[in-house]
Design a protein around this motif. Structure first.
Motif, PDB file in Angstrom:
ATOM      1  N   THR A   1      18.577  90.750  34.036  1.00 35.28           N
ATOM      2  CA  THR A   1      19.523  89.641  33.974  1.00 35.28           C
ATOM      3  C   THR A   1      20.879  90.136  33.484  1.00 35.28           C
ATOM      4  O   THR A   1      20.968  91.079  32.705  1.00 35.28           O
ATOM      5  CB  THR A   1      19.020  88.530  33.013  1.00 35.28           C
ATOM      6  OG1 THR A   1      18.882  89.101  31.723  1.00 35.28           O
ATOM      7  CG2 THR A   1      17.715  87.944  33.496  1.00 35.28           C
ATOM      8  N   GLU A   2      21.919  89.468  33.944  1.00 31.81           N
ATOM      9  CA  GLU A   2      23.268  89.836  33.526  1.00 31.81           C
ATOM     10  C   GLU A   2      23.545  89.305  32.125  1.00 31.81           C
ATOM     11  O   GLU A   2      23.042  88.273  31.726  1.00 31.81           O
ATOM     12  CB  GLU A   2      24.289  89.273  34.510  1.00 31.81           C
ATOM     13  CG  GLU A   2      24.189  89.892  35.887  1.00 31.81           C
ATOM     14  CD  GLU A   2      25.254  89.361  36.824  1.00 31.81           C
ATOM     15  OE1 GLU A   2      26.260  88.816  36.315  1.00 31.81           O
ATOM     16  OE2 GLU A   2      25.081  89.486  38.030  1.00 31.81           O
ATOM     17  N   LYS A   3      24.387  90.031  31.419  1.00 32.86           N
ATOM     18  CA  LYS A   3      24.740  89.645  30.053  1.00 32.86           C
ATOM     19  C   LYS A   3      25.724  88.475  30.068  1.00 32.86           C
ATOM     20  O   LYS A   3      26.674  88.465  30.849  1.00 32.86           O
ATOM     21  CB  LYS A   3      25.371  90.858  29.357  1.00 32.86           C
ATOM     22  CG  LYS A   3      25.695  90.641  27.906  1.00 32.86           C
ATOM     23  CD  LYS A   3      26.243  91.916  27.282  1.00 32.86           C
ATOM     24  CE  LYS A   3      26.551  91.705  25.815  1.00 32.86           C
ATOM     25  NZ  LYS A   3      27.095  92.917  25.201  1.00 32.86           N
ATOM     26  N   ASN A   4      25.483  87.483  29.213  1.00 30.52           N
ATOM     27  CA  ASN A   4      26.401  86.363  29.078  1.00 30.52           C
ATOM     28  C   ASN A   4      27.575  86.794  28.200  1.00 30.52           C
ATOM     29  O   ASN A   4      27.396  87.141  27.035  1.00 30.52           O
ATOM     30  CB  ASN A   4      25.683  85.159  28.456  1.00 30.52           C
ATOM     31  CG  ASN A   4      26.613  84.008  28.173  1.00 30.52           C
ATOM     32  OD1 ASN A   4      27.683  83.901  28.771  1.00 30.52           O
ATOM     33  ND2 ASN A   4      26.219  83.135  27.268  1.00 30.52           N
ATOM     34  N   LEU A   5      28.774  86.759  28.767  1.00 32.42           N
ATOM     35  CA  LEU A   5      29.965  87.188  28.027  1.00 32.42           C
ATOM     36  C   LEU A   5      30.634  86.044  27.271  1.00 32.42           C
ATOM     37  O   LEU A   5      31.643  86.255  26.611  1.00 32.42           O
ATOM     38  CB  LEU A   5      30.973  87.819  28.990  1.00 32.42           C
ATOM     39  CG  LEU A   5      30.467  89.055  29.740  1.00 32.42           C
ATOM     40  CD1 LEU A   5      31.548  89.583  30.673  1.00 32.42           C
ATOM     41  CD2 LEU A   5      30.034  90.145  28.770  1.00 32.42           C
ATOM     42  N   ASN A   6      30.082  84.849  27.375  1.00 31.12           N
ATOM     43  CA  ASN A   6      30.686  83.677  26.740  1.00 31.12           C
ATOM     44  C   ASN A   6      30.096  83.394  25.365  1.00 31.12           C
ATOM     45  O   ASN A   6      29.865  82.251  25.001  1.00 31.12           O
ATOM     46  CB  ASN A   6      30.513  82.460  27.660  1.00 31.12           C
ATOM     47  CG  ASN A   6      31.201  82.659  28.990  1.00 31.12           C
ATOM     48  OD1 ASN A   6      32.412  82.693  29.050  1.00 31.12           O
ATOM     49  ND2 ASN A   6      30.427  82.814  30.045  1.00 31.12           N
ATOM     50  N   THR A   7      29.851  84.433  24.594  1.00 31.32           N
ATOM     51  CA  THR A   7      29.322  84.260  23.243  1.00 31.32           C
ATOM     52  C   THR A   7      30.454  84.301  22.233  1.00 31.32           C
ATOM     53  O   THR A   7      31.536  84.840  22.513  1.00 31.32           O
ATOM     54  CB  THR A   7      28.314  85.372  22.904  1.00 31.32           C
ATOM     55  OG1 THR A   7      29.015  86.621  22.861  1.00 31.32           O
ATOM     56  CG2 THR A   7      27.176  85.431  23.920  1.00 31.32           C
ATOM     57  N   LYS A   8      30.200  83.767  21.071  1.00 31.20           N
ATOM     58  CA  LYS A   8      31.210  83.769  20.007  1.00 31.20           C
ATOM     59  C   LYS A   8      31.673  85.195  19.695  1.00 31.20           C
ATOM     60  O   LYS A   8      32.874  85.456  19.567  1.00 31.20           O
ATOM     61  CB  LYS A   8      30.625  83.111  18.757  1.00 31.20           C
ATOM     62  CG  LYS A   8      31.553  83.096  17.566  1.00 31.20           C
ATOM     63  CD  LYS A   8      30.881  82.400  16.389  1.00 31.20           C
ATOM     64  CE  LYS A   8      31.755  82.428  15.156  1.00 31.20           C
ATOM     65  NZ  LYS A   8      31.121  81.698  14.038  1.00 31.20           N
ATOM     66  N   GLU A   9      30.730  86.126  19.607  1.00 25.86           N
ATOM     67  CA  GLU A   9      31.072  87.508  19.231  1.00 25.86           C
ATOM     68  C   GLU A   9      31.966  88.160  20.280  1.00 25.86           C
ATOM     69  O   GLU A   9      32.970  88.799  19.950  1.00 25.86           O
ATOM     70  CB  GLU A   9      29.789  88.329  19.043  1.00 25.86           C
ATOM     71  CG  GLU A   9      28.908  87.887  17.888  1.00 25.86           C
ATOM     72  CD  GLU A   9      28.153  86.579  18.133  1.00 25.86           C
ATOM     73  OE1 GLU A   9      27.856  85.888  17.128  1.00 25.86           O
ATOM     74  OE2 GLU A   9      27.882  86.228  19.306  1.00 25.86           O
ATOM     75  N   ILE A  10      31.615  87.991  21.533  1.00 26.33           N
ATOM     76  CA  ILE A  10      32.404  88.631  22.605  1.00 26.33           C
ATOM     77  C   ILE A  10      33.773  87.974  22.741  1.00 26.33           C
ATOM     78  O   ILE A  10      34.789  88.658  22.890  1.00 26.33           O
ATOM     79  CB  ILE A  10      31.618  88.607  23.933  1.00 26.33           C
ATOM     80  CG1 ILE A  10      30.398  89.544  23.817  1.00 26.33           C
ATOM     81  CG2 ILE A  10      32.501  89.016  25.102  1.00 26.33           C
ATOM     82  CD1 ILE A  10      29.449  89.505  24.990  1.00 26.33           C
ATOM     83  N   VAL A  11      33.818  86.654  22.678  1.00 29.54           N
ATOM     84  CA  VAL A  11      35.106  85.964  22.785  1.00 29.54           C
ATOM     85  C   VAL A  11      35.991  86.316  21.588  1.00 29.54           C
ATOM     86  O   VAL A  11      37.192  86.572  21.742  1.00 29.54           O
ATOM     87  CB  VAL A  11      34.917  84.435  22.923  1.00 29.54           C
ATOM     88  CG1 VAL A  11      36.267  83.720  22.914  1.00 29.54           C
ATOM     89  CG2 VAL A  11      34.148  84.114  24.208  1.00 29.54           C
ATOM     90  N   ASN A  12      35.414  86.364  20.384  1.00 28.92           N
ATOM     91  CA  ASN A  12      36.198  86.766  19.209  1.00 28.92           C
ATOM     92  C   ASN A  12      36.786  88.159  19.392  1.00 28.92           C
ATOM     93  O   ASN A  12      37.948  88.405  19.042  1.00 28.92           O
ATOM     94  CB  ASN A  12      35.324  86.735  17.947  1.00 28.92           C
ATOM     95  CG  ASN A  12      35.288  85.370  17.289  1.00 28.92           C
ATOM     96  OD1 ASN A  12      36.122  84.514  17.563  1.00 28.92           O
ATOM     97  ND2 ASN A  12      34.318  85.170  16.424  1.00 28.92           N
ATOM     98  N   GLN A  13      35.993  89.079  19.923  1.00 29.33           N
ATOM     99  CA  GLN A  13      36.480  90.441  20.135  1.00 29.33           C
ATOM    100  C   GLN A  13      37.658  90.452  21.109  1.00 29.33           C
ATOM    101  O   GLN A  13      38.636  91.159  20.918  1.00 29.33           O
ATOM    102  CB  GLN A  13      35.346  91.344  20.658  1.00 29.33           C
ATOM    103  CG  GLN A  13      35.679  92.819  20.668  1.00 29.33           C
ATOM    104  CD  GLN A  13      36.026  93.352  19.280  1.00 29.33           C
ATOM    105  OE1 GLN A  13      35.405  92.999  18.281  1.00 29.33           O
ATOM    106  NE2 GLN A  13      37.047  94.187  19.212  1.00 29.33           N
ATOM    107  N   GLU A  14      37.550  89.639  22.151  1.00 31.61           N
ATOM    108  CA  GLU A  14      38.631  89.513  23.131  1.00 31.61           C
ATOM    109  C   GLU A  14      39.907  88.986  22.461  1.00 31.61           C
ATOM    110  O   GLU A  14      41.006  89.465  22.724  1.00 31.61           O
ATOM    111  CB  GLU A  14      38.178  88.563  24.244  1.00 31.61           C
ATOM    112  CG  GLU A  14      39.190  88.342  25.313  1.00 31.61           C
ATOM    113  CD  GLU A  14      38.942  89.164  26.568  1.00 31.61           C
ATOM    114  OE1 GLU A  14      39.631  88.907  27.549  1.00 31.61           O
ATOM    115  OE2 GLU A  14      38.088  90.058  26.546  1.00 31.61           O
ATOM    116  N   ILE A  15      39.751  88.005  21.590  1.00 31.04           N
ATOM    117  CA  ILE A  15      40.906  87.429  20.884  1.00 31.04           C
ATOM    118  C   ILE A  15      41.548  88.491  19.986  1.00 31.04           C
ATOM    119  O   ILE A  15      42.777  88.608  19.919  1.00 31.04           O
ATOM    120  CB  ILE A  15      40.474  86.204  20.034  1.00 31.04           C
ATOM    121  CG1 ILE A  15      39.855  85.102  20.906  1.00 31.04           C
ATOM    122  CG2 ILE A  15      41.628  85.669  19.198  1.00 31.04           C
ATOM    123  CD1 ILE A  15      40.771  84.452  21.893  1.00 31.04           C
TER     124      ILE A  15
END
Length: 199
Positions: free
Chosen positions: A1-15
């Motif tokens: 399965t593909e990884k969900n990139l819409n997590t708090k941790e990933i979005v925070n890192q993007e910010i």
């Protein structure tokens, strides 16, 4: 399965990695105006606000109204809340139950967020739950993204064709207007009809 990139941790890192995301984005004014088109005051929320100034603009137009904005990223909320103290910013995962009582909002704005949700039907159900009877849901999503080249890339889990949102909203109320990528609907009224949907 593909990884969900819409997590708090990933979005925070993007910010953190892209400081410009901590500033309000006024470049998509057309979408913001479309989402605010039917707003006439009352309790308002912008779901998945990111750095759009939609909630701030709603408060500017109706200063007596309670206006909220929600995003999954606490980094984003910490950056934006001091810049718009008139808006009640909160961090929440919209894949879960929304942190509000039933029948709380007169108007729900959900711009370009449903395509990020794990279960879009659950998201619509929660929008209906927090909307007052005869309240309005204004929602937008990229239309037929894959036909025109993806705009959201790997962050977008879903693609919707015209009419998909209206079908998902049918159990909760009537569609007032469908216009391209936006949809306006109302929660049903006296016959336990649900909120209005605008898309």
């Amino acid at each position: 399965t593909e990884k969900n990139l819409n997590t708090k941790e990933i979005v925070n890192q993007e910010i953190i990695e892209k400081p410009f995301l901590k500033e309000f984005n006024f470049q998509d004014e057309e979408r913001m105006e479309l989402l605010l088109k039917e707003y006439r005051g009352g309790t308002f929320i912008d779901l998945g606000c990111c750095n759009m100034p939609t909630a701030m603009e709603a408060k500017k137009r109706y200063s007596e109204s309670d206006v909220y904005a929600v995003d999954i990223s606490d980094e984003l909320i910490k950056a934006l809340a001091p810049k718009a103290p008139q808006v009640k910013y909160l961090e929440a995962d919209l894949n879960l139950k929304f942190p509000f009582e039933d029948n709380f909002f007169d108007y729900v704005s959900a711009g370009e967020i449903i395509e990020h949700m794990l279960e879009p039907e659950h998201f619509m159900k929660e929008c209906a739950r927090v909307l007052k009877t005869n309240g309005i849901l204004a929602i937008s999503t990229p239309a037929d993204e894959m036909s025109y080249g993806s705009t959201g890339g790997e962050y977008h889990i879903w693609e919707f064709s015209e009419g998909d949102l209206a079908k998902m909203w049918k159990p909760y109320g009537k569609v007032l207007q469908e216009r391209g990528r936006a949809f306006f609907s109302s929660k049903a009224g006296p016959k336990k009809l649900h909120p209005k949907l605008i898309a």
